[in-house]
Structure formats: structure tokens, C-alpha cells
Write a protein that holds these residues in place. Structure first.
Motif, PDB file in Angstrom:
ATOM      1  N   HIS A 173      25.893  -5.229 -13.818  1.00  0.00           N
ATOM      2  CA  HIS A 173      25.296  -6.547 -14.040  1.00  0.00           C
ATOM      3  C   HIS A 173      25.167  -6.843 -15.529  1.00  0.00           C
ATOM      4  O   HIS A 173      25.243  -5.943 -16.364  1.00  0.00           O
ATOM      5  CB  HIS A 173      23.925  -6.625 -13.361  1.00  0.00           C
ATOM      6  CG  HIS A 173      23.000  -5.530 -13.795  1.00  0.00           C
ATOM      7  ND1 HIS A 173      22.272  -5.594 -14.951  1.00  0.00           N
ATOM      8  CD2 HIS A 173      22.704  -4.342 -13.225  1.00  0.00           C
ATOM      9  CE1 HIS A 173      21.554  -4.495 -15.082  1.00  0.00           C
ATOM     10  NE2 HIS A 173      21.801  -3.713 -14.048  1.00  0.00           N
TER      11      HIS A 173
ATOM     12  N   LYS B  98      25.752  -2.585  -9.298  1.00  0.00           N
ATOM     13  CA  LYS B  98      25.891  -2.107 -10.671  1.00  0.00           C
ATOM     14  C   LYS B  98      26.814  -3.029 -11.451  1.00  0.00           C
ATOM     15  O   LYS B  98      27.515  -3.853 -10.891  1.00  0.00           O
ATOM     16  CB  LYS B  98      26.432  -0.682 -10.672  1.00  0.00           C
ATOM     17  CG  LYS B  98      25.476   0.285  -9.999  1.00  0.00           C
ATOM     18  CD  LYS B  98      26.027   1.682  -9.978  1.00  0.00           C
ATOM     19  CE  LYS B  98      25.050   2.612  -9.274  1.00  0.00           C
ATOM     20  NZ  LYS B  98      25.500   3.976  -9.285  1.00  0.00           N
TER      21      LYS B  98
ATOM     22  N   ASN C  12      22.320   1.838  -1.621  1.00  0.00           N
ATOM     23  CA  ASN C  12      22.300   2.968  -2.541  1.00  0.00           C
ATOM     24  C   ASN C  12      20.867   3.407  -2.874  1.00  0.00           C
ATOM     25  O   ASN C  12      20.671   4.274  -3.708  1.00  0.00           O
ATOM     26  CB  ASN C  12      23.130   2.707  -3.810  1.00  0.00           C
ATOM     27  CG  ASN C  12      22.759   1.445  -4.543  1.00  0.00           C
ATOM     28  OD1 ASN C  12      21.782   0.777  -4.214  1.00  0.00           O
ATOM     29  ND2 ASN C  12      23.544   1.094  -5.546  1.00  0.00           N
TER      30      ASN C  12
ATOM     31  N   ARG D  80      17.196   7.621  -4.241  1.00  0.00           N
ATOM     32  CA  ARG D  80      18.555   7.189  -4.519  1.00  0.00           C
ATOM     33  C   ARG D  80      19.495   7.839  -3.511  1.00  0.00           C
ATOM     34  O   ARG D  80      19.376   9.025  -3.203  1.00  0.00           O
ATOM     35  CB  ARG D  80      18.938   7.598  -5.936  1.00  0.00           C
ATOM     36  CG  ARG D  80      20.198   6.961  -6.408  1.00  0.00           C
ATOM     37  CD  ARG D  80      20.423   7.293  -7.862  1.00  0.00           C
ATOM     38  NE  ARG D  80      21.220   6.252  -8.452  1.00  0.00           N
ATOM     39  CZ  ARG D  80      21.496   6.188  -9.714  1.00  0.00           C
ATOM     40  NH1 ARG D  80      21.042   7.093 -10.546  1.00  0.00           N
ATOM     41  NH2 ARG D  80      22.237   5.217 -10.189  1.00  0.00           N
TER      42      ARG D  80
ATOM     43  N   THR E  88      20.704  -7.756  -5.742  1.00  0.00           N
ATOM     44  CA  THR E  88      20.374  -6.749  -4.737  1.00  0.00           C
ATOM     45  C   THR E  88      20.635  -7.326  -3.361  1.00  0.00           C
ATOM     46  O   THR E  88      20.626  -8.542  -3.164  1.00  0.00           O
ATOM     47  CB  THR E  88      18.891  -6.318  -4.812  1.00  0.00           C
ATOM     48  OG1 THR E  88      18.068  -7.452  -4.579  1.00  0.00           O
ATOM     49  CG2 THR E  88      18.562  -5.706  -6.152  1.00  0.00           C
TER      50      THR E  88
ATOM     51  N   LEU F 202      20.261  -9.134 -12.282  1.00  0.00           N
ATOM     52  CA  LEU F 202      20.494  -8.173 -11.210  1.00  0.00           C
ATOM     53  C   LEU F 202      20.806  -8.860  -9.889  1.00  0.00           C
ATOM     54  O   LEU F 202      20.356  -9.966  -9.630  1.00  0.00           O
ATOM     55  CB  LEU F 202      19.256  -7.298 -11.019  1.00  0.00           C
ATOM     56  CG  LEU F 202      18.900  -6.396 -12.189  1.00  0.00           C
ATOM     57  CD1 LEU F 202      17.547  -5.765 -11.959  1.00  0.00           C
ATOM     58  CD2 LEU F 202      19.953  -5.334 -12.377  1.00  0.00           C
TER      59      LEU F 202
END
Length: 108
Positions: free
Chosen positions: A62, A60, A101, A18, A83, A81
């Protein structure tokens, strides 16, 4: 989820790290290099080198999918999601921006 994303990109030992996403942060290349000793120790030094090979952004906030305790899929077809994959260029994405991220590191 991050580990699954990274694992699809290489054969061998793969790790998802992360990345902090403030205005200033380390690049994925730097994060993989900084984690080298821990990565190699976790695989009992079966490999000698570590490198970044991909980076991606998980958006983020979602929508959530409902539990599916039976065989039915109550939210089939629902968007969930999001991405964005940066690929290898994401490894050197500037630390002054959020960008990816998550980082994909590979031991070889």
C-alpha cells in the motif's frame, strides 16, 4: 494494526495472530487452537478456552502516509491501507489458499 482490528470485535482477552500465506498453510481455527497454551499462559489462565472469531486480509504494497509531526494532516483524504474482513467463516478458510493473513483469537 492487526491487534486493533481484532480488539474491536470482542469484549475480553483478544489476540491477533499472523497467518502464513503460502499456497499451503493452517487455518485460523487451527492457529488459534495451536496457540491456546501460550495465550492462556499470557493471561495467567484467567480463562479456559480459546477460539477463532474472525479473520482478515491486510493487502500489502500500500501507499505510505507522510509523517505528521505537527497537528496538520498532510495526507488527509489519501487512500492508504486496504483490508478485507472474512468474519467467522474466515476461521475455517482452506489452508490451500492465501485468503486471510491475520486471525483473531479470543480467550473465554
Amino acid at each position: 494494526m492487526a491487534q486493533s482490528y481484532c480488539a474491536r470485535g470482542r469484549i475480553g482477552w483478544v489476540f491477533a495472530l499472523r497467518r502464513n500465506c503460502p499456497k499451503v498453510g493452517k487455518s485460523c481455527k487451527a492457529l488459534c487452537a495451536g496457540a491456546k497454551n501460550k495465550i492462556l499462559a499470557s493471561i495467567r489462565k484467567q480463562k479456559k478456552r480459546v477460539s477463532c472469531f474472525d479473520a482478515f486480509l491486510i493487502v500489502k504494497g500500500h501507499s505510505k502516509l507522510r509523517d505528521n509531526p505537527s497537528n496538520s494532516q498532510p495526507d488527509a483524504g489519501k487512500l492508504n491501507l486496504r483490508t478485507y474482513g472474512y468474519g467467522l467463516p474466515g476461521c475455517t478458510y482452506p489452508g490451500r489458499s492465501c485468503g486471510p493473513n491475520y486471525c483473531c483469537c479470543w480467550a473465554f
